[in-house]
Write a protein that holds these residues in place. Structure first.
Motif, PDB file in Angstrom:
ATOM      1  N   LYS A  50       7.812  -9.624  -2.069  1.00 33.93           N
ATOM      2  CA  LYS A  50       6.714  -9.453  -1.115  1.00 33.93           C
ATOM      3  C   LYS A  50       5.724  -8.437  -1.663  1.00 33.93           C
ATOM      4  N   HIS A  51       4.513  -8.500  -1.160  1.00 34.50           N
ATOM      5  CA  HIS A  51       3.464  -7.602  -1.615  1.00 34.50           C
ATOM      6  C   HIS A  51       3.560  -6.270  -0.864  1.00 34.50           C
ATOM      7  N   GLY A  52       2.960  -5.261  -1.458  1.00 35.24           N
ATOM      8  CA  GLY A  52       2.893  -3.962  -0.807  1.00 35.24           C
ATOM      9  C   GLY A  52       3.979  -2.994  -1.228  1.00 35.24           C
ATOM     10  N   PHE A  53       4.958  -3.420  -2.010  1.00 35.50           N
ATOM     11  CA  PHE A  53       6.046  -2.523  -2.405  1.00 35.50           C
ATOM     12  C   PHE A  53       5.647  -1.595  -3.554  1.00 35.50           C
ATOM     13  N   MET A  54       4.647  -1.976  -4.332  1.00 30.96           N
ATOM     14  CA  MET A  54       4.267  -1.169  -5.485  1.00 30.96           C
ATOM     15  C   MET A  54       3.535   0.103  -5.089  1.00 30.96           C
ATOM     16  N   ASP A  55       3.187   0.226  -3.843  1.00 26.24           N
ATOM     17  CA  ASP A  55       2.517   1.443  -3.384  1.00 26.24           C
ATOM     18  C   ASP A  55       3.507   2.549  -3.045  1.00 26.24           C
ATOM     19  N   PHE A  56       4.788   2.286  -3.196  1.00 24.28           N
ATOM     20  CA  PHE A  56       5.805   3.266  -2.846  1.00 24.28           C
ATOM     21  C   PHE A  56       6.624   3.625  -4.095  1.00 24.28           C
ATOM     22  N   GLY A  57       7.378   4.672  -3.963  1.00 25.24           N
ATOM     23  CA  GLY A  57       8.230   5.085  -5.070  1.00 25.24           C
ATOM     24  C   GLY A  57       9.534   4.298  -5.088  1.00 25.24           C
TER      25      GLY A  57
END
Length: 237
Positions: A50-57
């Protein structure tokens, strides 16, 4: 030691306070050559469907074979800053962040690095943990010793058996239940017959040489014989 204890405590605290979601949100795979006994670089890739996970550590941790609980390796912040739980043990671990995946490279990979690896992302106070991937050297199997049996066959030209040991089927083909009985008892019986014949001939010759001759005629004293009677020849028996 204090830094390592604080990192482990922080990792356990996150697991205990935050709910854990299904692990199908993250996938973990190993890229490169299969794991061999020689040390070399090993690279793991953690990716979300899913998208949006790369914004987290991302958290990287490992569970050794002899331990019951996982241990924290490092945390890669959204700004690609790595925080190690123990710098001396994990200095050969390098974490990086791409456009769609998080990567962990172990160079070199040694025996002490074997275990089950996981990646975890904390998104909106929800933990997403990947399925574990096992990094173990292939088991070395020792081949069992094989026993070589030497088969003894008959000589095609002489027909002489090379094996005189009793077999299961020898009682049907041999006189005494062994494959080579003919070649043992045949010459022996021939020798016995020859000796018996020689003894018989010798006995006959000896009997003829020592046989005494006997006269079967009746001897009449000279005084009692008539004057006109002639002496009859003796017949030898």
């Amino acid at each position: 030691m204090g830094k390592r204890f604080s990192a482990q405590f922080f990792f356990i605290l996150i697991l205990s306070l935050n709910p854990v979601s299904s692990s199908h949100q993250l996938t973990l795979r190993m890229s490169g050559q299969p794991l061999m006994s020689e040390t070399g670089p090993v690279k793991l890739e953690c990716q979300s469907n899913k998208h949006g996970f790369m914004d987290f550590g991302v958290f990287w941790f490992r569970q050794r074979k002899a331990t019951k609980s996982p241990e924290s390796i490092l945390f890669l912040s959204p700004t690609s800053k790595s925080t190690y739980s123990d710098t001396s043990d994990y200095r050969h671990f390098k974490a990086s962040k791409g456009t769609t995946t998080f990567s962990l490279e172990i160079d070199p990979f040694g025996e002490k690095d074997q275990g089950i690896y996981y990646c975890m992302i904390n998104k909106n106070s929800i933990l997403y943990i990947s399925p574990g991937i096992s990094l173990y050297y292939p088991a070395v199997t020792t081949p069992e010793p094989t026993t070589t049996t030497v088969s003894r066959t008959r000589d095609p030209e002489l027909g002489d058996p090379k094996d005189c040991s009793p077999t299961a089927s020898s009682s049907e083909n041999g006189f005494l239940g062994i494959p080579c009985d003919v070649f043992i008892w045949g010459p022996l019986m021939g020798l016995c017959c020859g000796l018996l014949l020689a003894l018989t001939i010798t006995a006959i010759l000896l009997c003829k040489g020592t046989r005494r001759r006997h006269c079967r005629c009746k001897h009449v004293p000279l005084k009692e014989k008539p004057a006109a009677q002639t002496q009859r020849p003796c017949r030898l028996a």
